[in-house]
Design a protein around this motif. Structure first.
Motif, PDB file in Angstrom:
ATOM      1  N   HIS A 152       0.803  -1.291  -0.072  1.00 31.73           N
ATOM      2  CA  HIS A 152       0.012   0.026  -0.061  1.00 31.73           C
ATOM      3  C   HIS A 152       0.967   1.272   0.150  1.00 31.73           C
ATOM      4  CE1 HIS A 152      -3.218   2.602   0.748  1.00 31.73           C
ATOM      5  NE2 HIS A 152      -2.559   2.961   1.819  1.00 31.73           N
ATOM      6  N   GLU A 179      -9.016   5.752   2.535  1.00 32.65           N
ATOM      7  CA  GLU A 179      -7.597   5.099   2.651  1.00 32.65           C
ATOM      8  C   GLU A 179      -7.756   3.832   3.615  1.00 32.65           C
ATOM      9  OE1 GLU A 179      -3.095   5.709   3.681  1.00 32.65           O
ATOM     10  OE2 GLU A 179      -4.324   7.480   3.539  1.00 32.65           O
ATOM     11  N   ALA A 182      -9.287   1.095   1.238  1.00 31.04           N
ATOM     12  CA  ALA A 182      -8.118   0.694   0.354  1.00 31.04           C
ATOM     13  C   ALA A 182      -7.296  -0.303   1.059  1.00 31.04           C
ATOM     14  CB  ALA A 182      -7.364   1.696  -0.077  1.00 31.04           C
TER      15      ALA A 182
END
Length: 567
Positions: A152, A179, A182
């Motif tokens: 990431h 975020e 994700a």
């Protein structure tokens, strides 16, 4: 003694008829007499749609069957309970003993000359080994293997140390909703167990150190072809064991092998859960795990594996650096190398074959450890008369000697309701205390010992606090956290006597954890405790059995009637 299909005939009062009937029905599956006359290797199927850790089990089973048949034996696959850590209510630990009983009884009830158990997710390997020890049939253990790492924003990610780290950032307002969503899709990029030194990896390494699985089997990533080649080789070993009737777990598991497992657990930065599971396994043998001896080993054995949460790397890096054989080579004379393994080799032969990987830094030499002492320390004091454990290798050094004011939560539910309340009276120097989260109190001793930092402190930049409970904690977690306080509060342990505002002193160097309240006041509080009663959740079925017979953490949280005779 009967073997193969003749073993353990169903009782109809006529053994000849029992075998005739068994063969008649199994031939419905299309087997020939040639197949049915061979030694039988049972293979557990712990695949479940609820258990992504075990997502590669069907492929492992096919590889094991191939190895068994190439060696002239007959594989028989059978299902058992499958436990998935994040899908089991109230906690996977509540179901470990049920899985152990199920697996043991299925091994006993069905005809097999050897058994291959396939597991990985936190409580499955312990349950399977507990079962194998009690059934004492020749056994090969196959861990499913760790996931590969995720990525990431250019950073390597691993479940579940980074799950907790990044969730803490989200709670502190450092990461937004988009975020964290994700990240959620990148933490677990493949099937397999957590790729950090959590309980699953700890138990896989312990299993290899005990001699119950093939060399390197603890660390091979779950999706790699090498995992399936190892499974085929495991099938070959199981077939040889079925023919020779050994070695049995009782021949492999000796004081030396248990000592080796404890040394490896300290050197890998292992999960505190591993100590409970190893204790439960040992208590099904004539041997035992002595907590004082374990702590002494912790002072002598350094952490050599640079792996999260104690270090920086992940399980695939440990594997490519040489895995458990290389670690044991680095540990040198600390390991008792004459201990036997299921392959017939001694650890001396395994270590001699360890790969030398130039430039690797995941497995350190003894002269350059990650930590000079082992992963875990055993604490005693008036708060923990029978002991508590801290994973010192994953704690903040500045908090290893600390005195602070208690902030008490009565239960997991109470903690959930109040820990983020802006009105909670708490500072970074306080000691968060959770009780009624032990084997009986919760029930099932959940991994609630990783109490979250209160949100208002997290947003002020606080990353760690001393936290104390009778619960467990995931081996993937980082923090200065005292766990397994024994006896637990639900059975009248001293943790039940703590009040918010009391002072608590932690001194890991002195191995102590104390409530700084005079004995007269503690006696007064003890006298005021309500008498123990059977809780509403424990009125029937497995819950009743669990509540009536569960042992404390220092005895492995097994059922009292499952221990070896004389214990």
């Amino acid at each position: 003694m009967a073997d193969g299909l003749r073993k353990g005939l169903t009782s109809y009062g006529d053994a000849g008829f029992s075998l005739f009937l068994r063969k008649a029905f199994i031939k419905a599956m299309g087997y020939s007499d040639d197949a049915l006359n061979r030694p039988i290797v049972g293979i557990t199927n712990t695949y479940s749609d609820y258990n992504p850790c075990h997502g590669n089990v069907p492929q492992i089973i096919e590889a094991v069957k191939r190895g068994v048949m190439l060696s002239g034996a007959m594989p028989f696959v059978f299902p058992t309970i499958s436990i998935a850590e994040s899908f089991a209510h109230p906690t996977s630990m509540y179901l470990r003993n049920l899985m152990a009983m199920d697996t043991e009884e299925m091994i006993r009830a069905q005809p097999m000359d050897a058994v291959v158990v396939i597991g990985g997710c936190d409580k499955t390997l312990p349950a399977q080994i507990m079962a194998a020890v009690s059934a004492d049939l020749p056994t090969v253990v196959i861990p499913v293997g760790p996931m590969v790492v995720g990525h990431h924003k250019g950073e390597v990610l691993g479940a579940c140390t980074d799950c907790r780290r990044l969730w803490a950032k989200y709670r502190a307002g450092e990461i937004d909703d988009n975020e964290i969503e994700a990240v959620n899709g990148r933490l677990a990029p493949s099937v397999g167990t957590c790729m950090v030194m959590g309980t699953a990896s700890t138990m896989a390494c312990i299993t290899e150190a005990l001699g119950l699985s093939l060399p390197m089997s603890a660390t091979i990533p779950a999706p790699h072809a090498e995992r399936f080649r190892s499974a085929e080789a495991s099938g070959r070993v199981a077939a040889a064991m079925a023919k020779s009737k050994g070695p049995k777990p009782s021949e492999i598991l000796t004081p030396a092998s248990f000592r080796n497992a404890q040394i490896v657990m300290q050197a890998i930065g292992g999960s505190t859960n591993g100590l409970i599971h190893l204790t439960a396994i040992a208590n099904r043998t004539p041997h035992k795990i002595d907590l004082e001896a374990f702590d002494k080993l912790g002072r002598e054995v350094p952490v050599l594996v640079d792996l999260k949460p104690s270090g920086e790397h992940y399980m695939e890096h440990f594997h490519h650096a040489g895995g458990v054989p290389k670690l044991m080579a680095q540990l040198g004379d600390l390991i008792e190398l004459d201990a036997r393994t299921i392959t017939g080799q001694t650890l001396r032969e395994v270590v001699a074959g360890a790969e030398e990987v130039p430039g690797q830094d995941a497995i350190r030499p003894k002269a350059n450890p990650i930590k000079s002492e082992g992963a875990m320390a055993i604490l005693h004091g008036n708060l923990a008369p029978r002991g508590a454990v801290i994973k010192q290798s994953a704690a903040s050094p500045k908090l290893l000697q600390h005195t602070g004011r208690a902030v008490v939560f009565e239960s997991v539910e109470d903690m959930t309701l109040r820990v983020d309340d802006p009105a909670l009276e708490v500072t970074a120097d306080d000691v968060l205390v959770l009780r009624n989260a032990g084997p009986k109190g919760a029930p099932g001793m959940p991994e609630a010992g990783y109490l979250p930092i209160p949100k208002k402190l997290a947003r002020a930049g606080v990353k760690d606090m001393v936290r104390i409970s009778d619960a467990r904690m995931s081996g993937t977690a980082f923090g200065t956290i005292v766990l397994h306080i024994t006896p637990e509060s639900a059975v009248g342990g001293p943790l039940a006597l703590v009040k918010s505002g009391d002072m608590i002193r932690l001194d890991v160097a002195k191995r102590s954890i104390d409530l700084l309240v005079d004995e007269a006041e503690l006696q007064k509080r003890r006298a005021a405790l309500a008498p123990a009663t059977t809780p509403g959740w424990a009125k029937r079925g497995y819950a009743h059995l669990f509540n009536e017979t569960i042992l404390q953490a220092d005895e492995g949280c097994d059922f009292d009637f499952m221990r070896a005779k004389g214990k």
